[in-house]
Design a protein around this motif. Structure first.
Motif, PDB file in Angstrom:
ATOM      1  N   THR A  73       8.052  -2.364   0.781  1.00 29.11           N
ATOM      2  CA  THR A  73       6.737  -1.729   0.935  1.00 29.11           C
ATOM      3  C   THR A  73       5.617  -2.755   0.788  1.00 29.11           C
ATOM      4  N   ASN A 148      15.853   5.241   8.398  1.00 28.26           N
ATOM      5  CA  ASN A 148      16.501   5.499   7.107  1.00 28.26           C
ATOM      6  C   ASN A 148      16.948   6.954   6.996  1.00 28.26           C
ATOM      7  N   LYS A 199      18.859  -2.783  -1.770  1.00 28.32           N
ATOM      8  CA  LYS A 199      19.768  -1.958  -0.947  1.00 28.32           C
ATOM      9  C   LYS A 199      20.960  -2.828  -0.527  1.00 28.32           C
TER      10      LYS A 199
HETATM   11  C1  LIG Z   1      13.413   2.070   6.404  1.00 28.03           C
HETATM   12  C2  LIG Z   1      12.786   1.805   5.065  1.00 28.03           C
HETATM   13  N1  LIG Z   1      11.660   1.078   5.021  1.00 28.03           N
HETATM   14  C3  LIG Z   1      11.072   0.788   3.847  1.00 28.03           C
HETATM   15  C4  LIG Z   1      11.579   1.236   2.668  1.00 28.03           C
HETATM   16  C5  LIG Z   1      10.871   0.888   1.401  1.00 28.03           C
HETATM   17  O1  LIG Z   1      11.647   0.058   0.630  1.00 28.03           O
HETATM   18  P1  LIG Z   1      11.173  -0.284  -0.867  1.00 28.03           P
HETATM   19  O2  LIG Z   1      11.297   0.993  -1.623  1.00 28.03           O
HETATM   20  O3  LIG Z   1      12.083  -1.323  -1.326  1.00 28.03           O
HETATM   21  O4  LIG Z   1       9.766  -0.714  -0.779  1.00 28.03           O
HETATM   22  C6  LIG Z   1      12.737   2.010   2.659  1.00 28.03           C
HETATM   23  C7  LIG Z   1      13.288   2.551   1.394  1.00 28.03           C
HETATM   24  O5  LIG Z   1      13.935   3.536   1.351  1.00 28.03           O
HETATM   25  C8  LIG Z   1      13.367   2.291   3.894  1.00 28.03           C
HETATM   26  O6  LIG Z   1      14.491   2.999   3.947  1.00 28.03           O
END
Ligand SMILES: Cc1ncc(COP(=O)(O)O)c(C=O)c1O
Length: 380
Positions: A73, A148, A199
């Motif tokens: 993010t 996701n 992840k």
């Molecule tokens: C496709 C996608 N983008 C961004 C994120 C954000 O990741 P983070 O929580 O590590 O910032 C996620 C988390 O689930 C995700 O699945």
């Protein structure tokens, strides 16, 4: 607990991740790059080594192209807000996570023009649609490597070829694919790549970063201490210091290093093969339950190893609750921070049940999950 929520955060981590973090905290947990003593140097060195490892993982041309952030993010915010100016145009897709959509919406309020390309009912997006949306003032295409929610892979390579040698840059969100897919930023024509550590790279939460191709300049999100050029009140211009102010998450980066080493030692393709085998079995079993609706591409070559489905018209959250409380099984339900995907699929009300195995899950666990779903299906 049978943990099948690895697309949110992988758990458990490889043993060496726990050990490396414990060792850092106990034996050399000093502030890296801020002093010349042995412990600070050792802490600084591990950040350097991890940067090198990440550069190798994504085939970046140099380690200066890797910026550490707290998560995907933050990396996406840095890239999106740091690159675009009012009057410029950005293209994204309805498969995007809120970590793209929300900063994009914020920029729209500040005068950046936005096009959001809709996925079809199968949750697919063709590169042609992105090509058709490019305008004279388009500066950035931002897209997830894979959704996701459904796991669907997006045509990154085709879009990379589309924008190659143009004014348009390609920013890819690899949150769902780093560690699961081979990602070669140079071959794929990616200008910026946001990744998360917790992840598929098996690191701890609070880690991630941005691959930022040499020559691309971003406005940093924050300014502050970097341990370099401390006499200057202005933020140093050199990378990565320009984008990395404040004490880093060294213990997290230590864990990320061990996680990436695990992934490289196991082999990205081998991990994917294991996960795909479980997903294929799961899909086959779910297809035999009449109440099940499956989402996403049927062909595993077109998606990351996860299964998205619903049971009849039951709210996904309620099924998740029963799985957790009655069967001790963890899955993700609801909207997965990606509301536009659900709009395309017609699941905004119901949400979706997402099952995402990792290399630590076994076929026996998937069998237990199927037994649980059959039992629940028999009750609705
Ligand atoms: C496709 C996608 N983008 C961004 C994120 C954000 O990741 P983070 O929580 O590590 O910032 C996620 C988390 O689930 C995700 O699945």
């Amino acid at each position: 607990m049978i943990y099948l929520d690895n697309a949110a955060t992988t758990w458990p981590k490889p043993e060496q991740v726990y050990q490396a973090m414990d060792n850092f905290m106990r034996n050399y947990g000093a502030n890296p790059g801020r002093a010349g003593h042995q412990m600070a140097n050792q802490a600084g060195k591990i950040i350097f080594t991890t940067r090198k490892l990440v550069a190798r993982l994504f085939n970046a041309a140099s380690i200066q192209e890797i910026i550490f952030t707290a998560n995907a993010t933050e990396a996406l915010n840095l890239a999106i807000k740091g690159y675009l100016k009012p009057g410029e145009h950005l293209i994204t897709t309805s498969l995007a996570h809120n970590s793209i959509l929300r900063p994009v919406k914020e920029l729209e309020k500040r005068g950046v023009e936005v096009s959001i390309i809709e996925a079809d009912r199968q949750g697919q997006i063709q590169a042609e649609k992105i090509k058709n949306a490019i305008r004279k003032n388009t500066k950035l295409v931002v897209m997830a490597h894979a959704s996701n929610v459904t796991g669907t892979l997006l045509p990154i390579k085709e879009v990379g070829q589309l924008v190659a040698d143009s004014e348009v840059k390609l920013l890819v969100d690899a949150a769902q694919t780093a560690g699961v897919y081979q990602i070669d930023v140079q071959k794929l024509g990616i200008d910026m790549l946001a990744f998360t550590g917790h992840k598929g790279l098996f690191g701890p939460q609070g880690t991630g970063g941005l691959y930022l191709k040499e020559g691309i300049e971003l406005e940093p999100l924050i300014q502050g201490g970097t341990g370099s050029y401390s006499e200057d009140l202005n933020q140093p211009k050199l990378r990565p210091d320009l984008y990395e102010s404040g004490t880093p998450n060294t213990v997290g980066i230590v864990g990320l290093k061990a996680g990436i080493e695990f992934v490289l030692a196991e082999g990205v393709d081998k991990i994917k093969e294991h996960d795909n085998d479980l997903v294929m079995y799961l899909q086959d079993q779910l297809k035999q339950i009449p109440e099940v609706t499956l989402y996403g591409a049927a062909d595993l070559k077109q998606q990351v190893p996860l299964v998205a489905f619903n049971l009849g018209f039951e709210n996904s959250g309620e099924i998740g609750y029963v799985l957790d409380k009655a069967f001790n099984i963890a899955v993700r339900t609801g909207l997965h921070c990606a509301p536009l995907v659900h709009k395309s699929l017609g699941t905004l009300e119901q949400g979706i049940i997402r099952v995402s195995p990792s290399c630590f899950n076994t076929k026996e666990e998937i069998e237990e999950f199927i037994t649980a779903i059959n039992e629940i299906a028999g009750e609705i």
